[in-house]
Design a protein around this motif. Sequence first.
Motif, PDB file in Angstrom:
ATOM      1  N   SER A  43      30.483 116.761  14.495  1.00  0.00           N
ATOM      2  CA  SER A  43      30.647 116.606  13.055  1.00  0.00           C
ATOM      3  C   SER A  43      30.042 115.291  12.589  1.00  0.00           C
ATOM      4  CB  SER A  43      32.136 116.646  12.686  1.00  0.00           C
ATOM      5  OG  SER A  43      32.834 115.614  13.366  1.00  0.00           O
ATOM      6  N   VAL A  44      29.621 115.277  11.333  1.00  0.00           N
ATOM      7  CA  VAL A  44      29.025 114.070  10.746  1.00  0.00           C
ATOM      8  C   VAL A  44      30.141 113.103  10.366  1.00  0.00           C
ATOM      9  CG1 VAL A  44      27.697 113.158   8.808  1.00  0.00           C
ATOM     10  CG2 VAL A  44      27.001 115.299   9.895  1.00  0.00           C
ATOM     11  N   GLU A  98      27.678 109.345   6.228  1.00  0.00           N
ATOM     12  CA  GLU A  98      26.519 109.898   5.524  1.00  0.00           C
ATOM     13  C   GLU A  98      26.214 109.060   4.288  1.00  0.00           C
ATOM     14  OE1 GLU A  98      24.853 114.136   3.656  1.00  0.00           O
ATOM     15  OE2 GLU A  98      26.960 113.946   4.283  1.00  0.00           O
ATOM     16  N   LYS A 125      23.663 109.059   0.798  1.00  0.00           N
ATOM     17  CA  LYS A 125      22.756 109.848  -0.043  1.00  0.00           C
ATOM     18  C   LYS A 125      22.169 108.960  -1.130  1.00  0.00           C
ATOM     19  CE  LYS A 125      25.054 114.345   0.565  1.00  0.00           C
ATOM     20  NZ  LYS A 125      25.708 115.499  -0.126  1.00  0.00           N
ATOM     21  N   ASN A 167      18.670 107.763   2.856  1.00  0.00           N
ATOM     22  CA  ASN A 167      19.438 108.962   3.213  1.00  0.00           C
ATOM     23  C   ASN A 167      19.538 109.061   4.735  1.00  0.00           C
ATOM     24  OD1 ASN A 167      19.679 110.644   0.521  1.00  0.00           O
ATOM     25  ND2 ASN A 167      17.561 109.920   0.615  1.00  0.00           N
ATOM     26  N   GLN A 190      22.443 110.563   8.180  1.00  0.00           N
ATOM     27  CA  GLN A 190      23.722 111.010   8.700  1.00  0.00           C
ATOM     28  C   GLN A 190      23.875 110.467  10.118  1.00  0.00           C
ATOM     29  OE1 GLN A 190      23.567 115.309   8.573  1.00  0.00           O
ATOM     30  NE2 GLN A 190      24.300 115.407   6.457  1.00  0.00           N
ATOM     31  N   GLU A 210      26.262 111.341  13.439  1.00  0.00           N
ATOM     32  CA  GLU A 210      27.275 112.226  14.020  1.00  0.00           C
ATOM     33  C   GLU A 210      28.240 111.422  14.877  1.00  0.00           C
ATOM     34  OE1 GLU A 210      24.986 115.102  16.138  1.00  0.00           O
ATOM     35  OE2 GLU A 210      24.677 116.350  14.367  1.00  0.00           O
ATOM     36  N   GLY A 224      33.391 113.084   5.604  1.00  0.00           N
ATOM     37  CA  GLY A 224      33.278 114.058   4.535  1.00  0.00           C
ATOM     38  C   GLY A 224      33.886 113.628   3.214  1.00  0.00           C
ATOM     39  N   THR A 235      31.301 105.548  17.261  1.00  0.00           N
ATOM     40  CA  THR A 235      30.039 105.806  16.580  1.00  0.00           C
ATOM     41  C   THR A 235      29.470 104.470  16.126  1.00  0.00           C
ATOM     42  OG1 THR A 235      30.908 107.927  15.805  1.00  0.00           O
ATOM     43  CG2 THR A 235      28.933 107.090  14.700  1.00  0.00           C
TER      44      THR A 235
END
Length: 318
Positions: free
Chosen positions: A2-3, A6, A8, A28, A30, A32, A69, A200
Amino acid sequence: MSVLVEAKELKKYFDTKSGQLHAVDGINFQIEEGRTLGVVGESGCGKSTLGRTILHLLESTDGQLFFEGKDVTKLDKEGLKALRRQAQMIFQDPYSSLNPRMTVSQLIAEPLKIEKQLSKADVEKKVLELMDTVGLARRLFHTYPHELDGGRRQRIGVAKALAVNPKFIVCDEPVSALDVSIQAQILNLLKDLQEERGLTYMFITHDLSVVKYISHDIMVMYLGQMVEKGPAKEIFDTTIHPYTKALFSALPQPSIHNRQERILLKGELSSPINPKPGCRFAKRCIYAKDICFAESPALEEYEPNHMVACHFAHEINK
């Protein structure tokens, strides 16, 4: 996977007397869970500003940030406190980032006292566990930062970052101020911690050999923008963007039989203050044509998961 993180169209501008400095301009990406994104580029390209903006040490000018998310672009005091439990930073200079008036134990205990209601005995126990985890001898418990070498000071920085059990850590050139032998120790420590705890990382550096060793994916930045991004092995094996080619040509080759021709960049550096339309690398690019000075190239997929922002990427790499 899963991310976890992120961004944008993330932007961070600074006001100057001459206009707005576009330090981070429409990024931009992502990351994981359990992976490392290496961010490389020459000094002044916006690497550190990007890392600080993600952690809200600097507030973004525009764009969106997501963590697990959830939109974390704008946070109130409680939201920021919750994010800091999950996202931490290891700073570049292991000396100036530590309070010289505090001992090793006090420095590591500080985030524990702020975030958790622990007894004095529990805090001391946790501090000793963290010292063991990062390879700091327990005899240094009451030692001050100025009494230690750079490697040990950086281990304190790693322990402080780990104290609240985060999921994500921004490593802002954490080994650039260290000797090569000590660099290897800290890099191996970070890799071991990632495997043990599923951490991460965003690993910011200008050292290409370091980023190759520790990263799963690499993002190349130039004057606030991403020019290339892809899996680490593919970026090193197949450089696409002219800037990436020049950057990687400076990497020393261990074999005298496989010498790589150095690409020396010439031309004027574009100003990041109120930048004009067009590719920001155009003035230094030998492949530049009229369109490069008129239109900014879009970030497009050159190969699966390998992104590049160049009008003539396919022509250059035939």
